[in-house]
Design an enzyme around this catalytic site. Structure first.
Site, PDB file in Angstrom:
ATOM      1  N   TRP A 101     -19.609  26.481 -50.719  1.00 18.57           N
ATOM      2  CA  TRP A 101     -18.906  25.405 -50.001  1.00 18.57           C
ATOM      3  C   TRP A 101     -19.017  25.587 -48.499  1.00 18.57           C
ATOM      4  CZ3 TRP A 101     -18.628  21.541 -52.969  1.00 18.57           C
ATOM      5  CH2 TRP A 101     -18.385  21.701 -54.329  1.00 18.57           C
ATOM      6  N   ASP A 171     -11.313  25.541 -44.556  1.00 15.21           N
ATOM      7  CA  ASP A 171     -11.247  24.842 -45.845  1.00 15.21           C
ATOM      8  C   ASP A 171     -10.383  25.703 -46.762  1.00 15.21           C
ATOM      9  OD1 ASP A 171     -11.661  23.909 -48.416  1.00 15.21           O
ATOM     10  OD2 ASP A 171     -13.851  23.938 -48.309  1.00 15.21           O
ATOM     11  N   LYS A 195      -7.080  21.079 -56.873  1.00 15.68           N
ATOM     12  CA  LYS A 195      -6.991  22.423 -57.449  1.00 15.68           C
ATOM     13  C   LYS A 195      -5.535  22.860 -57.559  1.00 15.68           C
ATOM     14  CE  LYS A 195     -11.393  22.963 -55.406  1.00 15.68           C
ATOM     15  NZ  LYS A 195     -12.205  23.019 -56.625  1.00 15.68           N
TER      16      LYS A 195
END
Ligand SMILES: Cc1ncc(COP(=O)(O)O)c(C=O)c1O
Length: 360
Positions: A101, A171, A195
């Site tokens: 990511w 992030d 999540k």
């Protein structure tokens, strides 16, 4: 009704209490005679939902007044572009690449300016967090970027990097609200909510006000300019209203549970059960350097692909689902977010013990 223990990395398990509440309110939200799904985002009822969600999130994270909270669409991935488009005044940014990511964010930023990879852990399949105490931060860097919890590899920054005074952008998709954070150390904290917080399709961006300007890269679309959404209270266009509503319910649940200190305690307790077993097992092994282990995503392997596949299949039959590791690493991964009860982790470890005995 039969519920499983869902170890998915995301979309992921949500608190049952929240699911029941939203089910109860499906046909008639709070006397409005309609579902939140059917409600105008300009209505007083929805305004109260979004205002309360923001207020509760601010309380949970102790967000300082000089930060805005934005509820945006496009997922976490849209931020990979939105961040450079809005922040790259000098067209330079430094990236710490600790997984897929972070790498995607780094690659996207290259479209907009000079993105420097100032540290990486790719040499060892992203199984550790590099030492970030004295990195070659670019003197003209507009920001330093990290992915704080690496969902796929199961690593977490236990200490924030020394950015040498530069704005830190993080992030936090897979560690959002899992423990207390000092928001004032960041310029932007953002994460996809699917999540640890709510249904998929939304990203929450917590951004320091001085970073919200009209001075964005030429050609930046209106919808990708932070100022558009900050000025409109996240209601410039039709937001993901139902998702905001469910996230708001999860914020209330977190407050009721005792807030982020309590979540940290619970998450440490849950993760310890699994890591202690992995450290003592003859069959299963954790893949991450112990000091960098995530509390949220726990990857492990047997070292034998067929055995891994057998484990995943048999675990699913026992009601322990979505344990297959990410396609880029293989093996297994148990995501044990806030809403995963301790009993779920205990059931997983009991099953692993039994599997180990049967397959010794
Ligand atoms: C750390 C991290 N960042 C970004 C993403 C991408 O999120 P989205 O699918 O919301 O774009 C994910 C998704 O799994 C993730 O784990």
């Amino acid at each position: 009704m039969s519920r499983v223990y869902n170890f998915s990395a995301g979309p992921a398990v949500l608190p049952e209490e929240v699911l029941k509440e939203v089910a109860d309110e499906m046909m008639d939200y709070n006397g409005t005679g309609m579902s939140v799904m059917e409600m105008s985002h300009r209505s007083a009822a929805f305004q109260e939902i979004i205002d309360t969600a923001e207020k509760d999130l601010r309380e949970l994270m102790n967000i300082p007044d000089n930060y805005k909270v934005l509820f945006l669409q496009g997922g976490a991935s849209q931020q990979f572009a939105m961040i450079p488009m809005n922040l790259m005044k000098n067209k330079v940014a430094d990236y710490i690449v600790t997984g897929q990511w972070a790498k995607k964010a780094y690659q996207e930023a290259q479209k907009y300016g000079k993105a420097n990879k100032i540290a990486s852990s790719e040499d060892k399949t992203f199984s550790y967090i590099p030492d970030c105490s004295d990195l070659p931060i670019s003197p003209d860097a507009d920001y330093v970027y990290i992915c704080e919890n690496n969902t796929i590899y199961g690593t977490k920054f236990k200490e924030l990097p020394n950015t040498k005074g530069k704005t830190l952008v993080a992030d936090v998709s897979s560690c959002f609200l899992s423990e207390p954070v000092d928001v004032s150390k960041y310029g932007i904290i953002y994460g996809g909510v699917q999540k640890n917080i709510g249904p998929a399709g939304m990203v929450i961006v917590i951004i320091r006000e001085d970073l919200i300007t009209e001075d964005v890269l030429p050609g930046t679309p209106t919808m990708l300019t932070y100022k558009t959404h900050a000025d409109a209270g996240s209601l410039y266009n039709t937001p993901n209203a139902y998702c905001i509503y469910v996230c708001g319910k999860v914020f209330k649940w977190l407050k009721k549970m005792g807030g982020l200190e309590e979540m940290k305690r619970r998450n440490e307790e849950k993760a310890k059960i699994l890591y202690d077993f992995l450290d003592s097992s003859k069959l299963f092994h954790g893949t991450v350097v112990p000091k960098d282990r995530s509390l949220m995503n726990v990857p492990f392997v047997t070292g034998d692909k067929e055995m891994d596949a057998k484990f995943v299949t048999e675990a699913a039959k026992a009601g322990l689902v979505n344990l297959k590791g990410h396609r880029s690493v293989g093996g297994m991964r148990a995501s044990i977010y806030n809403a995963m009860p301790k009993e779920g982790v205990e059931a997983l470890v009991a099953f692993m013990k039994k599997f180990e005995e049967e397959n010794a």
